[in-house]
Enzyme design. Structure first.
Site, PDB file in Angstrom:
ATOM      1  N   CYS A  92      12.502  71.216  10.841  1.00  0.00           N
ATOM      2  CA  CYS A  92      13.938  70.988  10.995  1.00  0.00           C
ATOM      3  C   CYS A  92      14.580  71.664   9.800  1.00  0.00           C
ATOM      4  O   CYS A  92      14.475  71.169   8.680  1.00  0.00           O
ATOM      5  CB  CYS A  92      14.285  69.503  11.025  1.00  0.00           C
ATOM      6  N   CYS A  95      17.693  69.398   8.332  1.00  0.00           N
ATOM      7  CA  CYS A  95      17.445  68.122   7.654  1.00  0.00           C
ATOM      8  C   CYS A  95      16.004  67.702   7.898  1.00  0.00           C
ATOM      9  O   CYS A  95      15.101  68.269   7.315  1.00  0.00           O
ATOM     10  CB  CYS A  95      18.444  67.063   8.097  1.00  0.00           C
ATOM     11  N   SER A  96      15.779  66.733   8.768  1.00  0.00           N
ATOM     12  CA  SER A  96      14.404  66.245   8.934  1.00  0.00           C
ATOM     13  C   SER A  96      14.190  65.643  10.318  1.00  0.00           C
ATOM     14  O   SER A  96      13.462  64.671  10.465  1.00  0.00           O
ATOM     15  CB  SER A  96      14.102  65.202   7.860  1.00  0.00           C
ATOM     16  N   CYS A  97      14.838  66.196  11.352  1.00  0.00           N
ATOM     17  CA  CYS A  97      14.679  65.662  12.703  1.00  0.00           C
ATOM     18  C   CYS A  97      13.210  65.729  13.111  1.00  0.00           C
ATOM     19  O   CYS A  97      12.538  66.727  12.871  1.00  0.00           O
ATOM     20  CB  CYS A  97      15.552  66.441  13.685  1.00  0.00           C
TER      21      CYS A  97
HETATM   22 FE    FE Z   1      17.166  67.297  11.191  1.00  0.00          FE
END
Ligand code: FE
Length: 191
Positions: A92, A95-97
């Protein structure tokens, strides 16, 4: 970042917006009950059931729902298959999906800036850092997760596992193999 999160958690708890015990239970559930076992079972089923694998690759959200796994509202799950020709890796960049319902809590490195930027620029270099070397003619595809779309990598089934049960196969499916930064464990080396 840890201090900032702790400060935020303390303020929210003091104001009564958040119950620390409930938070612990949610984290515990994602760590030990959900991930990455849910994903591993899905992969093992796809390895042994061609009809399910077909459904999974067509529409993973629907396929996992049929097994009783509900995605969070608005999430769409896409499964991508690793073969000798194509290796998929998920990141991602924003961000951090991450597919929490399948893999549990994301590892710290998944959220780090170096992983997020380098995976796009130099996926083979990132794979090498994880100890994965692919044949030169294997194409590497990078998938960028978003808030709406999460990816689950379907790793290649290891050789020497003919006739294995789903339960036994699931033990070979480690978390990194479903992100694409690793391969499924070899028989006898399950972690
Ligand atoms: Fe994300």
């Amino acid at each position: 970042m840890q201090l900032r999160v702790r400060a935020l958690e303390t303020v929210l708890a003091e104001k009564g917006y958040l119950d620390p015990a409930a938070l612990d239970q949610i984290i515990e559930a994602y760590e030990t009950k959900i991930g990455p076992h849910n994903g591993a079972r899905i992969v093992a089923k796809a390895w042994t059931d061609p009809a399910f694998k077909h459904r999974l690759l067509q529409d993973a959200t629907e396929a996992v729902r049929a097994l009783g796994h509900e995605s969070r509202v608005g999430d769409h799950l896409t499964a991508v298959e690793n073969t000798r020709e194509v290796h998929n890796i998920v990141v991602c960049t924003l961000c951090s999906c991450y597919p929490w319902e399948m893999l549990g809590l994301p590892p710290v490195w998944y959220k780090s800036a170096p992983y997020r930027s380098r995976t796009v620029k130099d996926p083979r270099g990132v794979l090498a850092d994880f100890g994965v070397t692919l044949p030169k003619d294997t194409e590497v595809r990078v998938w960028d997760s978003t808030a709406e779309t999460r990816y689950l990598v379907l790793p290649m089934r290891p050789g020497g596992t003919e006739g294995w049960s789903e339960e036994k196969l699931a033990e070979l499916v480690n978390r990194d193999s479903m992100i694409g930064t690793g391969l499924a464990s070899q028989p006898g080396k399950a972690s």
